[in-house]
Design an enzyme around this catalytic site. Structure first.
Site, PDB file in Angstrom:
ATOM      1  N   HIS A  63      -7.511  -5.645  -0.096  1.00 18.23           N
ATOM      2  CA  HIS A  63      -6.311  -4.815  -0.171  1.00 18.23           C
ATOM      3  C   HIS A  63      -5.102  -5.435   0.525  1.00 18.23           C
ATOM      4  O   HIS A  63      -4.026  -4.830   0.506  1.00 18.23           O
ATOM      5  CB  HIS A  63      -6.613  -3.439   0.436  1.00 18.23           C
ATOM      6  CG  HIS A  63      -5.547  -2.415   0.196  1.00 18.23           C
ATOM      7  ND1 HIS A  63      -5.096  -2.082  -1.076  1.00 18.23           N
ATOM      8  CD2 HIS A  63      -4.828  -1.639   1.066  1.00 18.23           C
ATOM      9  CE1 HIS A  63      -4.166  -1.154  -0.981  1.00 18.23           C
ATOM     10  NE2 HIS A  63      -3.982  -0.865   0.303  1.00 18.23           N
ATOM     11  N   ASP A  72     -10.128  -4.496  -5.402  1.00 20.11           N
ATOM     12  CA  ASP A  72      -9.480  -3.752  -4.325  1.00 20.11           C
ATOM     13  C   ASP A  72     -10.090  -2.356  -4.273  1.00 20.11           C
ATOM     14  O   ASP A  72      -9.915  -1.559  -5.201  1.00 20.11           O
ATOM     15  CB  ASP A  72      -7.967  -3.673  -4.584  1.00 20.11           C
ATOM     16  CG  ASP A  72      -7.188  -3.023  -3.441  1.00 20.11           C
ATOM     17  OD1 ASP A  72      -7.815  -2.400  -2.565  1.00 20.11           O
ATOM     18  OD2 ASP A  72      -5.947  -3.137  -3.446  1.00 20.11           O
ATOM     19  N   SER A  83       0.830  -1.195   0.000  1.00 13.60           N
ATOM     20  CA  SER A  83       0.000   0.000   0.000  1.00 13.60           C
ATOM     21  C   SER A  83       0.870   1.252   0.000  1.00 13.60           C
ATOM     22  O   SER A  83       1.719   1.417  -0.864  1.00 13.60           O
ATOM     23  CB  SER A  83      -0.959  -0.054   1.195  1.00 13.60           C
ATOM     24  OG  SER A  83      -2.008   0.871   1.050  1.00 13.60           O
TER      25      SER A  83
END
Length: 266
Positions: free
Chosen positions: A245, A217, A95
């Site tokens: 995610h 996602d 991320s």
């Protein structure tokens, strides 16, 4: 305090083997890599750490005046690599940490052999012909919700971010992780994360890069993975069957296989 102490560094595997560095995303800590990272320890030096303000990092080292951009976290990463004497590392970032690693690799490319970006997003807010997945108003609302009730936001949003509604324990784990984070630090890191724009940095990448994109996602939609792939020179995009995610938690076997295959090429 040394960077190793400050960032709660944990080392696995042979001391002089090629290094793989794992970095966690917003609201998480190094424990989130537990199902993937140790698998590399047979023939790699595995480096795990917590961003300042997360996990068991030194919370006293968190200065809100310093941590106003992703660049500060990239500087921490480089300091850590210098202190450990590591070069040509494989960096695996989830991320927002994917962009932190990318910025560090652009600053000192000789420190990095490869990048693995798991669910990356160079910008979360839509902009003209760019689709990031959120409007500016939605990000404003997200941050306002954090201000009003961080624990409530965590409980509501963690299952959405995690996906995999058929496995509620995964969403609960992410919620618990969010709730362990100091709300003030989490609020500032959220602001830095969701208002960041590193699109101009993608084209500067000079090391081989793997982009791991989940098939569904809500935080980093497939359009974002495709954008990263189109703008990072020579990058490889792999779309996982995994949804949500956090594929390193929801689909660790598939995530490991994709990273391991990339490490074994070239």
């Amino acid at each position: 305090m040394s960077a190793v102490q400050r960032n709660n560094v944990r080392l696995l595997g042979p001391e002089h083997a090629p290094a793989v560095v794992f970095a966690h995303g917003f609201g998480c800590d190094q424990h989130m890599w537990r199902l993937v990272a140790p698998r590399f320890a047979d023939d790699h030096r595995v480096v795990l750490f917590d961003h300042v303000g997360a996990g068991n990092s030194d919370l006293g080292a968190y200065d809100p005046r310093r941590y106003t951009s992703l660049g500060a976290y990239a500087d921490d990463l480089l300091e850590l690599l210098h202190e450990l004497g590591l070069r040509e590392v494989v960096f695996v970032g989830h991320s927002v940490a994917a962009m932190i690693g990318l910025l560090a690799a652009n600053a000192e490319p000789d420190r990095f052999a490869k990048l693995v970006l798991v669910g990356p997003s160079p910008r979360y807010i839509d902009d003209h012909d760019y689709y990031g997945g959120f409007s500016a108003g939605e990000i404003d609302e997200l941050l306002e919700s954090l201000d009003r009730n961080y624990l409530g936001w965590s409980a509501a949003m963690a299952p959405v971010i995690m996906g995999n509604a058929d496995r509620p324990e995964l969403g609960q784990e992410l919620s618990n992780s969010f709730c362990r984070t100091d709300p003030a630090i989490a609020r500032q890191f959220a602001e830095v994360t969701f208002r960041s724009d590193t699109r101009a940095d993608l084209g500067k990448v000079s090391v081989p890069t793997l982009i791991l994109q989940c098939s569904e996602d809500v935080i980093a939609p497939r359009e974002v993975g495709a954008y990263c792939n189109a703008n990072i020179p020579g990058s490889t995009l792999v779309v996982l069957d995994a949804t949500g995610h956090c594929p390193h938690l929801s689909a660790p076997d598939e995530t490991f296989a994709a990273i391991d295959g990339f490490l074994r090429t070239g």
